[in-house]
Design an enzyme around this catalytic site. Structure first.
Site, PDB file in Angstrom:
ATOM      1  N   CYS A  17       4.972   1.994  31.966  1.00  0.00           N
ATOM      2  CA  CYS A  17       5.119   0.506  31.892  1.00  0.00           C
ATOM      3  C   CYS A  17       4.701   0.278  30.381  1.00  0.00           C
ATOM      4  CB  CYS A  17       4.205  -0.175  32.939  1.00  0.00           C
ATOM      5  SG  CYS A  17       4.775   0.569  34.438  1.00  0.00           S
ATOM      6  N   ARG A  42      11.160  -1.245  25.952  1.00  0.00           N
ATOM      7  CA  ARG A  42      10.816  -0.145  26.842  1.00  0.00           C
ATOM      8  C   ARG A  42      11.648  -0.207  28.105  1.00  0.00           C
ATOM      9  NH1 ARG A  42       5.714   2.493  25.111  1.00  0.00           N
ATOM     10  NH2 ARG A  42       5.473   3.012  27.529  1.00  0.00           N
ATOM     11  N   TRP A  89       7.940  -1.595  35.107  1.00  0.00           N
ATOM     12  CA  TRP A  89       9.185  -0.849  35.582  1.00  0.00           C
ATOM     13  C   TRP A  89       9.275  -0.494  36.977  1.00  0.00           C
ATOM     14  CZ3 TRP A  89      14.089  -0.383  33.059  1.00  0.00           C
ATOM     15  CH2 TRP A  89      14.946   0.448  33.843  1.00  0.00           C
ATOM     16  N   ASN A 113      -0.605   2.010  34.451  1.00  0.00           N
ATOM     17  CA  ASN A 113       0.646   2.643  34.095  1.00  0.00           C
ATOM     18  C   ASN A 113       0.482   3.945  34.758  1.00  0.00           C
ATOM     19  OD1 ASN A 113       2.719   3.638  33.009  1.00  0.00           O
ATOM     20  ND2 ASN A 113       2.374   3.436  30.830  1.00  0.00           N
ATOM     21  N   GLY A 114       1.278   4.315  35.528  1.00  0.00           N
ATOM     22  CA  GLY A 114       1.192   5.547  35.913  1.00  0.00           C
ATOM     23  C   GLY A 114       1.457   5.574  37.333  1.00  0.00           C
ATOM     24  N   GLU A 492      28.947  11.471  21.491  1.00  0.00           N
ATOM     25  CA  GLU A 492      28.177  10.595  20.994  1.00  0.00           C
ATOM     26  C   GLU A 492      28.736   9.336  21.063  1.00  0.00           C
ATOM     27  OE1 GLU A 492      25.032  10.031  21.251  1.00  0.00           O
ATOM     28  OE2 GLU A 492      24.751   8.111  19.921  1.00  0.00           O
ATOM     29  N   LYS A 496      27.889   5.731  22.955  1.00  0.00           N
ATOM     30  CA  LYS A 496      27.721   4.216  22.258  1.00  0.00           C
ATOM     31  C   LYS A 496      28.695   3.228  22.904  1.00  0.00           C
ATOM     32  CE  LYS A 496      24.778   5.034  20.859  1.00  0.00           C
ATOM     33  NZ  LYS A 496      23.982   6.123  21.199  1.00  0.00           N
ATOM     34  N   GLU A 499      27.495   2.699  26.726  1.00  0.00           N
ATOM     35  CA  GLU A 499      26.273   1.767  27.117  1.00  0.00           C
ATOM     36  C   GLU A 499      26.168   0.255  26.318  1.00  0.00           C
ATOM     37  OE1 GLU A 499      22.757   3.624  25.399  1.00  0.00           O
ATOM     38  OE2 GLU A 499      23.576   4.421  23.897  1.00  0.00           O
ATOM     39  N   HIS A 515      44.293  21.223  30.902  1.00  0.00           N
ATOM     40  CA  HIS A 515      43.683  21.652  32.089  1.00  0.00           C
ATOM     41  C   HIS A 515      43.264  20.494  33.084  1.00  0.00           C
ATOM     42  CE1 HIS A 515      43.782  25.478  29.999  1.00  0.00           C
ATOM     43  NE2 HIS A 515      43.228  24.813  28.871  1.00  0.00           N
ATOM     44  N   LYS A 614      15.010   1.472  26.925  1.00  0.00           N
ATOM     45  CA  LYS A 614      14.813   1.999  25.623  1.00  0.00           C
ATOM     46  C   LYS A 614      14.066   3.403  25.707  1.00  0.00           C
ATOM     47  CE  LYS A 614      15.306   2.986  21.296  1.00  0.00           C
ATOM     48  NZ  LYS A 614      16.888   3.486  20.709  1.00  0.00           N
TER      49      LYS A 614
END
Ligand code: AGP
Length: 619
Positions: A17, A42, A89, A113-114, A492, A496, A499, A515, A614
């Site tokens: 968090c 985050r 979170w 946090n944890g 990649e 992008k 998301e 195939h 993030k």
């Protein structure tokens, strides 16, 4: 070696968090709310703060955004100069007011946090049931601190830590000591900074830059006491512990949006500058130089097998680099998704070097893969963007990307900077393994110096991609096809697009279409091709004909000098010319811009896409 089930348990236990704590001459309300905003990237679902007004420790919290919390805090009338804050979170316990932090039990106000693994057992052992209102584990730690608190914070903390199991960053205030903040950690990070009149702690360095360019990491199992007088660290025997100061190489200005509509565009635009900075940080006399990071010649000599481990965009950088390490340096290279790595038993000899790649340096899957590798006795090298992050601290060697703070959830400049560092590592291995002479390496470095200008050229053409994006904004499915390096670029590019625009986008190796995937192609299906590899252009061109024959609309992003080999009339976006293996740079910037503008066209929250964080801190 740790067995998989205990590793899995460890992974589950590591959540991340956002935590902040402040003591100083400025208004704690403003500082803490601004700091929580800097930690929003985050990802979180609840937010809260607690302020010391002298009379009581006032808590404001909500299962909502920081913006909503700000409205609640407006009720705070007294000026406060001491406070703590938290963004949560949710993993254990629903998203609710009661489960939000800060928690308050008796004389203790706490953010955590944890995960306290044995919290259910502790509730029964210490008969805490009637003191708890939440369904989470953090409140249990708060209740224990209150139970053991007999006017001595150190004693209460040490007693609490002696009975809890798990991981934690605990930050607390005792209501009869409202001029002090205490903290202690195990695994979950806490960094700390101070100046003449202010002291601050946080989960990562983002909020600290307003306090000072210097910071230190709170050592594990050391108790921090913060007050107006200063910051003191004590071991459990009460002995003072030294602070190991480090320097921040970012400032708050770099973190601001600077007039761009979104951080994502700002970070795409910064790529010329940060690529130059990253390249020049590791080159001397046009040759890769890693002495400062203590990467010795011996390490390059003894490493005969490279195992790359990462997630998401960082994983795509690793996949691209595998081709480079094997083609150029002839170094056997395997790439693993970090979330899979700890459950597999890859065949790795003792001369294996494990390379972990991470922008945030806190991705828990990657962090656990790093720990797993170290437990198995391998040398570990990390490529990380956030200085002082857990992965940077726990690797044997670390090469930083100098991309600066990357706030948008969609990684852009970090990816290209990761590739820049990877190219330098490839050439360094190629030299040690007698694949390139020093002069040949220097020639390659001269080619690398063109990259920042190439990406800037693409960015300057952004209106072209903005126009192109209008074609795609209503698509439900997009297919991207390419061969060789182009396929890895498109993996990649597809991420992008997925998301930020939420359009279902798949990248396929063109040769693989027949195939199975070509069954998906029907009239007016949109296919984006990438053609930058001279030796593959004819095969890639025939694959485009295959999909067009089945009704697809094709648009090709391509290297200008290859246009003459196309032999078919299709829409084309011309990139610019670099040598084939460097074409990933202009190509990916074009795809970053395309995804960005499609998301803008759709009016989406480009910097904070739904469901994403993030820093992915749960497995
Ligand atoms: C990429 O745009 C995403 N934000 C995500 O895939 C990210 O690359 C991944 O979570 C890994 O993050 P890291 O590089 O910080 O470890």
């Amino acid at each position: 070696m740790m067995d998989v089930s205990s590793l899995k348990k460890k992974v589950e236990n590591n959540i991340m968090c956002g935590i902040v704590g402040y003591i100083g001459t400025n208004k704690a309300t403003d500082i803490l709310l601004e700091s929580l905003e800097l930690l929003e990237y985050r990802g979180y679902d609840s937010a809260g703060v607690a302020f010391c007004s002298g009379k009581n420790v006032q808590v404001y919290k909500c299962p909502n955004r920081v913006a909503v919390l700000k409205e609640l805090v407006k009720e705070q009338k007294e000026d406060a100069h001491v406070g703590i804050g938290h963004t949560r979170w949710a993993t254990h316990g629903s998203v609710s007011y009661k489960n939000s932090h800060p928690h308050q039990v008796g004389q203790v106000t706490l953010v955590h946090n944890g995960i306290i693994e044995n919290y259910k057992e502790l509730i029964h052992t210490y008969h805490l049931e009637d003191q708890l209102v939440s369904s989470g584990d953090s409140e249990v730690a708060c209740a224990l601190l209150n139970l053991f608190y007999k006017k001595d914070p150190m004693e209460a903390i040490i007693k609490t830590l002696s009975v809890i199991e798990g991981t934690y960053a605990l930050v607390m205030i005792f209501s009869d000591r409202q001029e002090e903040i205490y903290a202690v950690r195990k695994v979950s990070p806490i960094v700390v900074s101070e100046n003449e009149t202010e002291r601050m702690l946080a989960s990562d360095v983002m909020p600290l830059s307003r306090i000072s360019k210097e910071y230190f990491t709170l050592p594990e199992q050391v108790i921090l006491k913060m007050s107006k007088e200063g910051i003191h660290l004590y071991d459990f025997e009460g002995h003072e512990v030294e602070k190991k100061k480090e320097r921040l190489d970012w400032d708050i200005e770099q973190m601001n949006q600077q007039g761009y509509p979104y951080y994502m565009e700002k970070e795409i635009a910064e790529q010329k500058e940060v690529l130059q900075r990253t390249l020049l940080s590791y080159v001397e006399d046009s040759f890769p130089c890693f002495e400062r990071e203590a990467l010795t010649e011996e390490l390059f000599e003894k490493s005969k097998h490279l195992v790359i481990v990462a997630c998401g965009t960082s994983y795509h950088a690793g996949l691209y680099a595998k081709n480079l390490f094997e083609k150029i340096a002839h170094l056997k290279t395997d790439v693993y998704l970090a979330s899979e790595f700890i459950y597999q038993e890859p065949v790795m000899e003792e001369d294996t070097l494990v390379l972990v790649i991470s922008q945030s340096g806190e991705t828990i899957d990657t962090l656990e893969a790093l720990r797993h590798s170290k437990e198995m006795g391998y040398q570990t090298l990390s490529i990380v963007n956030v200085k002082g992050s857990s992965i940077a601290k726990e690797s044997d060697y670390t090469l930083y990307t100098y991309a600066g703070p990357e706030i948008a959830v969609a990684s852009t400049k970090a990816y290209t900077c990761q590739l820049m560092v990877l190219f330098l590592l490839v050439y360094r291995f190629a030299y040690t393994r007698n694949r390139f002479t020093k002069e040949e390496v220097q020639q390659e470095i001269e080619e690398l110096k063109k990259v920042p200008y190439s990406v800037e050229d693409i960015y300057q053409r952004k209106e072209e991609f903005q126009e192109c994006a209008k074609e795609f904004k209503d698509e439900k499915d997009l297919y991207m096809i390419g061969r060789g390096f182009d396929y890895y670029i498109l993996l990649e590019a597809a991420l992008k697009m997925k998301e930020v625009s939420y359009i279902h986008t798949e990248a396929y190796a063109s040769g693989e279409l027949k195939h199975g995937p070509i069954a998906l192609i029907e009239q007016d299906t949109t296919v984006i091709a990438c053609l930058t590899q001279k030796d593959l252009v004819s095969k890639a061109s025939s694959n485009m004909k295959e999909v067009r024959a089945r009704g697809a609309k094709v648009i090709a992003f391509m290297k200008p000098s290859l246009e003459k080999y196309l032999e078919q009339k299709i829409s084309i976006i011309l990139l610019n010319d670099l040598k084939d293996d460097l074409m990933v740079f202009p190509a990916i910037v074009a795809f970053q811009l395309l995804a960005y503008y499609v998301a803008c066209e759709k009016g989406l929250n480009v910097d904070k896409p739904r469901n994403l964080a993030k820093v992915v801190t749960v497995e």
